[in-house]
Design a protein around this motif. Structure first.
Motif, short mmCIF file in Angstrom:
data_model
loop_
_atom_site.label_atom_id
_atom_site.label_comp_id
_atom_site.label_asym_id
_atom_site.label_seq_id
_atom_site.Cartn_x
_atom_site.Cartn_y
_atom_site.Cartn_z
N ARG A 1 -41.43 87.24 65.84
CA ARG A 1 -40.14 86.86 65.24
C ARG A 1 -39.01 87.72 65.82
O ARG A 1 -37.91 87.21 66.07
CB ARG A 1 -40.19 87.03 63.72
CG ARG A 1 -40.97 85.97 62.99
CD ARG A 1 -40.83 86.14 61.47
NE ARG A 1 -41.42 85.03 60.74
CZ ARG A 1 -41.20 84.80 59.45
NH1 ARG A 1 -40.41 85.62 58.76
NH2 ARG A 1 -41.77 83.77 58.84
N GLN A 2 -39.27 88.99 66.01
CA GLN A 2 -38.24 89.88 66.57
C GLN A 2 -37.84 89.43 67.97
O GLN A 2 -36.65 89.38 68.31
CB GLN A 2 -38.76 91.31 66.59
CG GLN A 2 -37.71 92.32 67.08
CD GLN A 2 -38.26 93.73 67.10
OE1 GLN A 2 -39.47 93.95 67.25
NE2 GLN A 2 -37.39 94.72 66.94
N LEU A 3 -38.83 89.11 68.79
CA LEU A 3 -38.53 88.63 70.14
C LEU A 3 -37.74 87.33 70.08
O LEU A 3 -36.76 87.14 70.81
CB LEU A 3 -39.83 88.44 70.92
CG LEU A 3 -39.69 87.81 72.31
CD1 LEU A 3 -38.88 88.70 73.25
CD2 LEU A 3 -41.07 87.52 72.92
N ARG A 4 -38.16 86.43 69.19
CA ARG A 4 -37.53 85.12 69.12
C ARG A 4 -36.08 85.21 68.64
O ARG A 4 -35.24 84.38 68.97
CB ARG A 4 -38.33 84.20 68.19
CG ARG A 4 -38.04 82.72 68.40
CD ARG A 4 -39.14 81.90 67.76
NE ARG A 4 -39.10 80.53 68.20
CZ ARG A 4 -38.50 79.55 67.54
NH1 ARG A 4 -37.87 79.81 66.41
NH2 ARG A 4 -38.52 78.32 68.00
N ALA A 5 -35.78 86.23 67.85
CA ALA A 5 -34.41 86.42 67.39
C ALA A 5 -33.45 86.63 68.55
O ALA A 5 -32.25 86.31 68.46
CB ALA A 5 -34.34 87.61 66.43
N PHE A 6 -33.96 87.16 69.66
CA PHE A 6 -33.12 87.40 70.84
C PHE A 6 -33.27 86.30 71.88
O PHE A 6 -32.31 85.95 72.56
CB PHE A 6 -33.48 88.76 71.47
CG PHE A 6 -33.15 89.93 70.61
CD1 PHE A 6 -31.84 90.40 70.53
CD2 PHE A 6 -34.13 90.57 69.87
CE1 PHE A 6 -31.53 91.49 69.73
CE2 PHE A 6 -33.83 91.66 69.07
CZ PHE A 6 -32.52 92.12 69.00
N ALA A 7 -34.48 85.77 72.04
CA ALA A 7 -34.75 84.91 73.19
C ALA A 7 -35.25 83.52 72.83
O ALA A 7 -35.57 82.74 73.72
CB ALA A 7 -35.78 85.59 74.10
N GLY A 8 -35.32 83.18 71.55
CA GLY A 8 -35.90 81.92 71.15
C GLY A 8 -34.90 80.78 71.07
O GLY A 8 -33.69 80.97 71.07
N ALA A 9 -35.45 79.58 71.00
CA ALA A 9 -34.65 78.37 70.81
C ALA A 9 -35.22 77.63 69.61
O ALA A 9 -36.15 76.83 69.75
CB ALA A 9 -34.69 77.49 72.05
N PRO A 10 -34.72 77.91 68.40
CA PRO A 10 -35.34 77.36 67.20
C PRO A 10 -35.21 75.84 67.12
O PRO A 10 -34.32 75.22 67.72
CB PRO A 10 -34.56 78.04 66.07
CG PRO A 10 -33.26 78.44 66.68
CD PRO A 10 -33.57 78.77 68.10
N LEU A 11 -36.11 75.25 66.38
CA LEU A 11 -36.11 73.81 66.14
C LEU A 11 -34.86 73.42 65.34
O LEU A 11 -34.56 74.05 64.32
CB LEU A 11 -37.37 73.43 65.36
CG LEU A 11 -37.73 71.95 65.23
CD1 LEU A 11 -38.18 71.40 66.57
CD2 LEU A 11 -38.84 71.80 64.19
N PRO A 12 -34.10 72.41 65.76
CA PRO A 12 -32.91 71.99 65.02
C PRO A 12 -33.22 71.68 63.56
O PRO A 12 -34.32 71.17 63.24
CB PRO A 12 -32.44 70.75 65.77
CG PRO A 12 -32.92 70.96 67.17
CD PRO A 12 -34.25 71.65 67.02
N GLY A 13 -32.26 71.97 62.68
CA GLY A 13 -32.47 71.82 61.25
C GLY A 13 -32.99 70.45 60.82
O GLY A 13 -33.97 70.38 60.06
N PRO A 14 -32.39 69.34 61.27
CA PRO A 14 -32.90 68.03 60.86
C PRO A 14 -34.34 67.80 61.29
O PRO A 14 -35.12 67.17 60.56
CB PRO A 14 -31.95 67.06 61.56
CG PRO A 14 -30.68 67.82 61.71
CD PRO A 14 -31.12 69.22 62.01
N LEU A 15 -34.71 68.33 62.43
CA LEU A 15 -36.09 68.17 62.90
C LEU A 15 -37.05 69.03 62.07
O LEU A 15 -38.21 68.66 61.88
CB LEU A 15 -36.19 68.52 64.38
CG LEU A 15 -35.33 67.70 65.33
CD1 LEU A 15 -35.68 67.99 66.78
CD2 LEU A 15 -35.45 66.20 65.05
N GLN A 16 -36.55 70.16 61.57
CA GLN A 16 -37.39 70.97 60.69
C GLN A 16 -37.68 70.21 59.39
O GLN A 16 -38.79 70.29 58.85
CB GLN A 16 -36.71 72.31 60.38
CG GLN A 16 -36.60 73.23 61.59
CD GLN A 16 -36.31 74.67 61.21
OE1 GLN A 16 -36.83 75.17 60.22
NE2 GLN A 16 -35.49 75.34 62.01
N ILE A 17 -36.70 69.46 58.91
CA ILE A 17 -36.91 68.67 57.69
C ILE A 17 -37.92 67.57 57.95
O ILE A 17 -38.83 67.31 57.13
CB ILE A 17 -35.57 68.10 57.19
CG1 ILE A 17 -34.64 69.24 56.79
CG2 ILE A 17 -35.79 67.14 56.02
CD1 ILE A 17 -33.22 68.81 56.45
#
Length: 392
Positions: A265-281
């Protein structure tokens, strides 16, 4: 170590290599593509309505580690499937599991192991991201042969104590891509015991776990829990691509020990590309639903039967235990794929393109990988052409 030196032993990427091989005319105008494992069964019908109802969510930055409801749904899957109670802080949503498989090496691999360059084990044949991840972090990839002689699972007997002591991470895939082999309870217990003894972490790629013939494949995290292993010994990776026929949604997750997930999670906070909110739903609903998974598995059961009817008489043919690939024995994988394309219009993948040559031997060189993802009639026609062209 600069970039060119670090990647000097990396083979040409699979798909450019395949395009170059098959960049010749075919006698057939009817192309049947059986190369890529891109599921083509229908995804759940409710997906479109949920997405349409939540389009305004594209106005907001998405949650980096995954919205609480999504993480709860992923944990619910782990509870139903494996009997595990995994809290939300030990799960991270991924923008496709390839991201997590790569970044886990970035987050977890030490610079040294017992005073030496760390080793990362990877099965051979393998999903290419495993080897690239090892090279990216300055580790030495050690390709562990997974052949017919070892049930198409990595040969643990061939690993010396010196190699294991230097190992920091080990990628394993069950059900295996490309062979469809399943690691049973005893196999997982042996891997985990080795990891405990020699102090390395297991990165278990379980993306094909929901496509199987009879008994559900056991999970690495489940076995580690039953053994009482270090909670951070195993990290698993799951995906909606195969389970739910949603490769374009790009939703997977990793689950493991609290310390390991915190580092990811720490790495992803700097270098990640999270899943868009509607797609998370959307993904939350899909992870919570098992009905479509049962229906999808039944379609593959029919495909397994068709493949067995067509190739059952072929010497060396092994019906897959799980997944949606055939690993067909041939004299030469490149020559077979080229002949199939030129004579029939069927496109397949040479096994050598998923394998690394070690000590002059490539365990995939005498195989082709055939994806069973096309509609059933198209798939049956393609398999029949393969049989008639290569075996009869």
């Amino acid at each position: 170590m600069n970039f060119p030196e670090r990647f000097s032993n990396l083979p040409v990427a699979t798909w450019p290599r395949l395009r170059a091989l098959l960049d010749v005319p075919s006698k057939s105008a009817d192309v049947i593509n059986m190369t890529i494992g891109e599921p083509r069964h229908a995804f759940p019908a409710f997906v479109g309505d949920i997405l349409a109802a939540n389009l305004d969510g594209f106005n907001n930055y998405p949650s980096n580690e995954g919205q609480a409801d999504l993480l709860t749904a992923m944990g619910g899957f782990l509870k139903r499937r494996y009997g595990l109670n995994v809290p939300n802080d030990q799960i991270i949503a991924l923008n496709g599991t390839r991201e997590g498989l790569y970044n886990a090496a970035m987050a977890l691999c030490p610079e040294m192991k017992n005073g030496k360059q760390p080793i990362i084990l990877t099965p051979n044949p393998f999903y290419p991201v495993y080897g690239v991840a090892a090279l990216s972090v300055g580790a030495k990839p050690v390709y562990v042969p997974a052949t017919a002689g070892t049930g198409h699972l990595p040969d643990l007997d061939g690993l010396s104590a010196d190699v294991l002591d230097q190992t920091a991470l080990a990628y394993f895939c069950s059900p295996a891509n490309p062979q469809g082999a399943v690691a049973d309870d005893a196999y997982w217990r042996r891997i985990i015991s080795l990891a405990e003894k020699h102090d390395f972490k297991i990165l278990a790629d379980e993306c094909y776990s929901e496509i199987y013939r009879t008994d559900p494949p056991p999970g690495a995290l489940q076995i580690a829990h039953d053994m009482g292993a270090d909670p951070d010994r195993v990290m698993i990776f799951q995906s909606l691509s195969k389970r739910s026929n949603l490769p374009g949604l790009r939703c997977g997750f990793a689950a493991g020990g609290a310390k390991s997930i915190a580092r990811l999670r720490q790495l992803r906070a700097f270098a990640g590309a999270p899943l868009p909110g509607p797609l998370q739903i959307v993904a939350t609903k899909v992870w919570n639903d098992e009905g479509h998974v049962v229906e999808n598995r039944a379609l593959y059961h029919r495909k397994y039967d068709i493949a067995d009817d067509i190739f059952g008489h072929i010497d060396g043919y092994q019906s897959p235990q799980a997944g949606f690939f055939l690993w067909l024995p041939v004299a030469d994988g490149e020559a077979a794929s080229l002949k199939l394309w030129q004579d029939t219009g069927v496109r397949t993948l040479p096994g050598a393109y998923l394998s690394q040559e070690v000590n002059g031997e490539n365990p995939g060189s005498k195989y082709i990988r055939v994806a069973l993802v096309a509609p059933t009639q198209e798939m049956q026609r393609g398999l029949t052409l393969i049989r008639d062209c290569l075996y009869d």
